[in-house]
Motif scaffolding. Structure first.
Motif, PDB file in Angstrom:
ATOM      1  N   MET A   1      88.687  47.711  59.216  1.00 53.06           N
ATOM      2  CA  MET A   1      89.547  47.291  58.090  1.00 53.06           C
ATOM      3  C   MET A   1      90.894  46.680  58.728  1.00 53.06           C
ATOM      4  SD  MET A   1      89.647  49.470  54.698  1.00 53.06           S
ATOM      5  CE  MET A   1      89.915  51.257  55.275  1.00 53.06           C
ATOM      6  N   ASN A   2      91.342  45.668  58.132  1.00 51.25           N
ATOM      7  CA  ASN A   2      92.884  45.142  58.644  1.00 51.25           C
ATOM      8  C   ASN A   2      93.935  45.885  57.715  1.00 51.25           C
ATOM      9  OD1 ASN A   2      93.231  43.946  56.259  1.00 51.25           O
ATOM     10  ND2 ASN A   2      92.480  41.843  56.662  1.00 51.25           N
ATOM     11  N   LYS A   3      95.109  45.733  58.178  1.00 50.77           N
ATOM     12  CA  LYS A   3      96.283  46.497  57.564  1.00 50.77           C
ATOM     13  C   LYS A   3      96.361  46.463  56.179  1.00 50.77           C
ATOM     14  CE  LYS A   3     100.015  47.019  60.874  1.00 50.77           C
ATOM     15  NZ  LYS A   3     101.349  46.890  61.169  1.00 50.77           N
ATOM     16  N   LYS A   4      96.021  45.094  55.644  1.00 50.68           N
ATOM     17  CA  LYS A   4      96.202  44.974  54.334  1.00 50.68           C
ATOM     18  C   LYS A   4      95.134  45.350  53.634  1.00 50.68           C
ATOM     19  CE  LYS A   4      97.349  41.152  51.366  1.00 50.68           C
ATOM     20  NZ  LYS A   4      97.742  39.650  51.175  1.00 50.68           N
ATOM     21  N   GLU A   5      93.736  45.728  54.113  1.00 48.10           N
ATOM     22  CA  GLU A   5      92.824  46.230  53.407  1.00 48.10           C
ATOM     23  C   GLU A   5      93.045  47.925  53.534  1.00 48.10           C
ATOM     24  OE1 GLU A   5      89.292  43.386  54.746  1.00 48.10           O
ATOM     25  OE2 GLU A   5      89.557  44.819  55.887  1.00 48.10           O
ATOM     26  N   ILE A   6      93.609  48.291  54.356  1.00 52.48           N
ATOM     27  CA  ILE A   6      93.955  49.573  54.508  1.00 52.48           C
ATOM     28  C   ILE A   6      94.965  50.309  53.374  1.00 52.48           C
ATOM     29  CG2 ILE A   6      95.159  51.633  55.883  1.00 52.48           C
ATOM     30  CD1 ILE A   6      93.917  50.299  58.416  1.00 52.48           C
ATOM     31  N   ILE A   7      96.014  49.276  53.487  1.00 49.02           N
ATOM     32  CA  ILE A   7      96.947  49.572  52.243  1.00 49.02           C
ATOM     33  C   ILE A   7      96.412  49.539  50.832  1.00 49.02           C
ATOM     34  CG2 ILE A   7      99.180  48.815  51.226  1.00 49.02           C
ATOM     35  CD1 ILE A   7      99.292  50.063  54.173  1.00 49.02           C
ATOM     36  N   HIS A   8      95.528  48.514  50.732  1.00 46.77           N
ATOM     37  CA  HIS A   8      95.073  48.168  49.345  1.00 46.77           C
ATOM     38  C   HIS A   8      94.064  49.502  48.964  1.00 46.77           C
ATOM     39  CE1 HIS A   8      95.891  43.793  48.414  1.00 46.77           C
ATOM     40  NE2 HIS A   8      96.900  44.350  49.097  1.00 46.77           N
ATOM     41  N   THR A   9      93.234  50.033  50.070  1.00 43.84           N
ATOM     42  CA  THR A   9      92.417  50.929  49.691  1.00 43.84           C
ATOM     43  C   THR A   9      93.394  52.154  49.467  1.00 43.84           C
ATOM     44  OG1 THR A   9      90.861  50.018  51.400  1.00 43.84           O
ATOM     45  CG2 THR A   9      90.554  52.267  50.564  1.00 43.84           C
ATOM     46  N   PHE A  10      94.233  52.460  50.109  1.00 40.04           N
ATOM     47  CA  PHE A  10      95.359  53.500  50.060  1.00 40.04           C
ATOM     48  C   PHE A  10      95.776  53.495  48.491  1.00 40.04           C
ATOM     49  CE2 PHE A  10      99.531  55.603  50.158  1.00 40.04           C
ATOM     50  CZ  PHE A  10      99.324  56.851  50.854  1.00 40.04           C
ATOM     51  N   PHE A  11      96.162  52.558  47.903  1.00 40.47           N
ATOM     52  CA  PHE A  11      96.677  52.358  46.389  1.00 40.47           C
ATOM     53  C   PHE A  11      95.565  52.237  45.530  1.00 40.47           C
ATOM     54  CE2 PHE A  11     100.793  51.603  48.902  1.00 40.47           C
ATOM     55  CZ  PHE A  11     101.343  52.572  48.479  1.00 40.47           C
ATOM     56  N   ASN A  12      94.345  51.882  46.050  1.00 35.60           N
ATOM     57  CA  ASN A  12      93.220  51.802  45.031  1.00 35.60           C
ATOM     58  C   ASN A  12      93.206  50.984  43.757  1.00 35.60           C
ATOM     59  OD1 ASN A  12      90.690  52.635  44.734  1.00 35.60           O
ATOM     60  ND2 ASN A  12      91.012  54.656  43.972  1.00 35.60           N
ATOM     61  N   ARG A  13      93.984  49.930  43.925  1.00 40.45           N
ATOM     62  CA  ARG A  13      93.888  49.079  42.716  1.00 40.45           C
ATOM     63  C   ARG A  13      94.638  49.563  41.551  1.00 40.45           C
ATOM     64  NH1 ARG A  13      89.343  47.480  45.103  1.00 40.45           N
ATOM     65  NH2 ARG A  13      88.124  48.849  43.538  1.00 40.45           N
ATOM     66  N   ARG A  14      95.420  50.737  41.667  1.00 37.12           N
ATOM     67  CA  ARG A  14      95.895  51.350  40.521  1.00 37.12           C
ATOM     68  C   ARG A  14      96.918  50.642  39.662  1.00 37.12           C
ATOM     69  NH1 ARG A  14      98.119  56.595  42.577  1.00 37.12           N
ATOM     70  NH2 ARG A  14      97.462  55.719  44.545  1.00 37.12           N
TER      71      ARG A  14
ATOM     72  N   GLU B   1     100.944  41.710  45.392  1.00 42.33           N
ATOM     73  CA  GLU B   1     100.010  41.033  46.489  1.00 42.33           C
ATOM     74  C   GLU B   1      99.874  41.985  47.606  1.00 42.33           C
ATOM     75  OE1 GLU B   1      98.518  38.490  47.439  1.00 42.33           O
ATOM     76  OE2 GLU B   1      98.793  38.499  49.729  1.00 42.33           O
ATOM     77  N   GLN B   2     101.081  42.494  47.848  1.00 41.54           N
ATOM     78  CA  GLN B   2     101.109  43.338  49.325  1.00 41.54           C
ATOM     79  C   GLN B   2     100.455  44.755  49.225  1.00 41.54           C
ATOM     80  OE1 GLN B   2     101.841  41.971  52.272  1.00 41.54           O
ATOM     81  NE2 GLN B   2     102.171  40.152  51.160  1.00 41.54           N
ATOM     82  N   LEU B   3     100.428  45.302  47.888  1.00 43.71           N
ATOM     83  CA  LEU B   3      99.784  46.725  47.868  1.00 43.71           C
ATOM     84  C   LEU B   3      98.626  46.561  47.038  1.00 43.71           C
ATOM     85  CD1 LEU B   3     103.376  48.801  47.000  1.00 43.71           C
ATOM     86  CD2 LEU B   3     102.211  48.103  49.306  1.00 43.71           C
ATOM     87  N   GLY B   4      98.334  45.492  46.426  1.00 46.51           N
ATOM     88  CA  GLY B   4      97.183  45.481  45.819  1.00 46.51           C
ATOM     89  C   GLY B   4      97.056  46.349  44.543  1.00 46.51           C
ATOM     90  N   ILE B   5      98.196  46.432  43.801  1.00 45.72           N
ATOM     91  CA  ILE B   5      98.393  47.207  42.560  1.00 45.72           C
ATOM     92  C   ILE B   5      98.626  46.212  41.385  1.00 45.72           C
ATOM     93  CG2 ILE B   5      98.979  49.305  43.634  1.00 45.72           C
ATOM     94  CD1 ILE B   5     101.908  48.599  43.081  1.00 45.72           C
ATOM     95  N   LYS B   6      98.559  46.714  40.344  1.00 44.95           N
ATOM     96  CA  LYS B   6      99.008  45.830  39.071  1.00 44.95           C
ATOM     97  C   LYS B   6     100.101  46.508  38.554  1.00 44.95           C
ATOM     98  CE  LYS B   6      98.046  43.021  35.882  1.00 44.95           C
ATOM     99  NZ  LYS B   6      99.032  42.061  36.345  1.00 44.95           N
ATOM    100  N   ILE B   7     101.271  45.733  38.555  1.00 41.37           N
ATOM    101  CA  ILE B   7     102.299  46.177  37.836  1.00 41.37           C
ATOM    102  C   ILE B   7     102.622  46.262  36.391  1.00 41.37           C
ATOM    103  CG2 ILE B   7     104.955  45.726  37.944  1.00 41.37           C
ATOM    104  CD1 ILE B   7     104.205  47.085  40.262  1.00 41.37           C
ATOM    105  N   LYS B   8     103.107  47.441  35.618  1.00 37.73           N
ATOM    106  CA  LYS B   8     103.254  47.415  34.329  1.00 37.73           C
ATOM    107  C   LYS B   8     104.666  47.661  34.158  1.00 37.73           C
ATOM    108  CE  LYS B   8     101.604  51.108  31.682  1.00 37.73           C
ATOM    109  NZ  LYS B   8     100.777  51.882  31.126  1.00 37.73           N
ATOM    110  N   VAL B   9     105.279  47.008  33.271  1.00 39.56           N
ATOM    111  CA  VAL B   9     106.832  47.397  32.777  1.00 39.56           C
ATOM    112  C   VAL B   9     106.611  48.028  31.405  1.00 39.56           C
ATOM    113  CG1 VAL B   9     109.164  46.504  32.506  1.00 39.56           C
ATOM    114  CG2 VAL B   9     107.643  45.519  34.314  1.00 39.56           C
ATOM    115  N   PRO B  10     106.931  49.424  31.172  1.00 36.65           N
ATOM    116  CA  PRO B  10     106.711  49.932  29.916  1.00 36.65           C
ATOM    117  C   PRO B  10     107.903  49.280  29.068  1.00 36.65           C
ATOM    118  CG  PRO B  10     107.056  51.560  31.727  1.00 36.65           C
ATOM    119  CD  PRO B  10     107.210  49.991  32.462  1.00 36.65           C
ATOM    120  N   ILE B  11     107.870  48.860  27.802  1.00 38.53           N
ATOM    121  CA  ILE B  11     108.775  48.500  26.924  1.00 38.53           C
ATOM    122  C   ILE B  11     109.415  49.591  26.293  1.00 38.53           C
ATOM    123  CG2 ILE B  11     107.500  46.087  26.127  1.00 38.53           C
ATOM    124  CD1 ILE B  11     106.712  47.996  23.701  1.00 38.53           C
ATOM    125  N   ASN B  12     109.141  50.690  26.473  1.00 42.83           N
ATOM    126  CA  ASN B  12     110.016  51.732  25.883  1.00 42.83           C
ATOM    127  C   ASN B  12     110.741  52.539  26.751  1.00 42.83           C
ATOM    128  OD1 ASN B  12     107.596  52.692  26.937  1.00 42.83           O
ATOM    129  ND2 ASN B  12     107.246  54.272  25.165  1.00 42.83           N
TER     130      ASN B  12
END
Ligand code: ZN
Ligand code: ZN
Length: 285
Positions: free
Chosen positions: A1-14, A34-45
């Motif tokens: 695994m390269n660094k990016k794959e290690i990081i993305h696996t660590f955060f596990n697409r959460r 892009e860098q952590l492989g996560i999906k950002i959510k901004v809560p409206i409340n």
């Protein structure tokens, strides 16, 4: 695994909850996704103003780092997710050189699933943070020009009344007339609006703090590849080039793994093996 794959696996697409208001997600989300492989959510409340505002209408509950942690924990509680990112900034005179302005931005990542937390930061004197007790219109206009109005907004306050987010000259005139009439016997203050959405200079440094966080996460332990292999201690004692005695400058940085405890000493972080005699207590007392 390269660094990016290690990081993305660590955060596990959460999903990562961004505990922020004022459109900081504009600069933070693309980098984090892009860098952590996560999906950002901004809560409206999510109301992060309850933890304090720059305009002092709500006092901060803790110091900068504590406030960032509180925001992240609050976002996790509110959303039921396990990953949150919060940002927090402070402004004021420079702690060492008080004649210079100072801005420190912190970005905090809290990952409950991995029991992992990390700060990124950006420290700069490039800020328009300023205020002026208003005596005349001319002074106020000169102030506005100096702080980069109208690209950067201003606020006008007196007593407990604050009008924020002023971004047009007409609006500024109206507010000044209103405040000066209402508080004719009190001090009316004009100051920079430091909320990210109203302050492109600050937005730039929030981006830099986010990049710092990512850089630290991407630093992997040399033994077990766990993310966030970062400096835990700085040792003074860089030797003077002239007399060979120890100075106050940093000679080595100590890194420690959060997972396996691996310790690594890295010499000469500034890239220089000796200190300049001008920094030496003996050569330049
Ligand atoms: Zn390790
Ligand atoms: Zn010396």
């Amino acid at each position: 695994m390269n660094k990016k794959e290690i990081i993305h696996t660590f955060f596990n697409r959460r999903i990562g909850v961004l505990a922020t208001m004022y459109h900081k997600e504009k600069v933070m989300s693309p980098l984090l996704e892009e860098q952590l492989g996560i999906k950002i959510k901004v809560p409206i409340n999510l109301d992060t103003d309850q933890f304090g505002t720059f305009t002092r209408d709500i006092e901060r509950v803790g110091d900068q780092a504590e406030t960032a942690k509180l925001k992240a924990r609050y976002a996790i509680e509110l959303s039921g997710e396990t990953l949150a990112i919060a940002s927090e900034g402070v402004f004021g005179p420079h702690p060492v050189m008080p004649w210079l302005p100072y801005n420190r931005e912190m970005v905090f990542l809290l990952d409950q699933e991995n029991k992992f937390e990390l700060f990124g930061e950006a420290i700069t004197t490039d800020t328009n943070y300023q205020y002026l007790p208003m005596k005349s219109r001319e002074e106020a206009y000169a102030f506005c020009e100096a702080v980069g109005f109208p690209e950067h907004a201003v606020v006008v306050r007196a007593n407990h009344e604050i009008i924020k987010g002023i971004i047009e000259k007409e609006q500024l005139d109206e507010v000044m007339t209103y405040m000066q009439n209402k508080y004719s016997n009190e001090e009316v203050i004009i100051e920079t609006d430091m909320r990210a959405l109203y302050n492109p200079t600050r937005m730039k440094h929030i981006q830099a703090a986010t990049e710092d966080l990512i850089r630290k996460i991407y630093s992997l332990c040399s033994r077990c590849s766990y993310p966030g292999f970062e400096v835990v201690e700085r040792r003074e004692g860089l030797l003077c080039r002239c007399c060979g005695l120890k100075t106050k400058l940093i000679q080595a940085e100590i890194y420690r793994c959060k997972k396996c405890g691996e310790i690594e000493e890295r010499l000469y972080p500034s890239g220089k093996q000796f200190a300049d005699p001008s920094q030496c207590f003996f050569c330049n007392p």
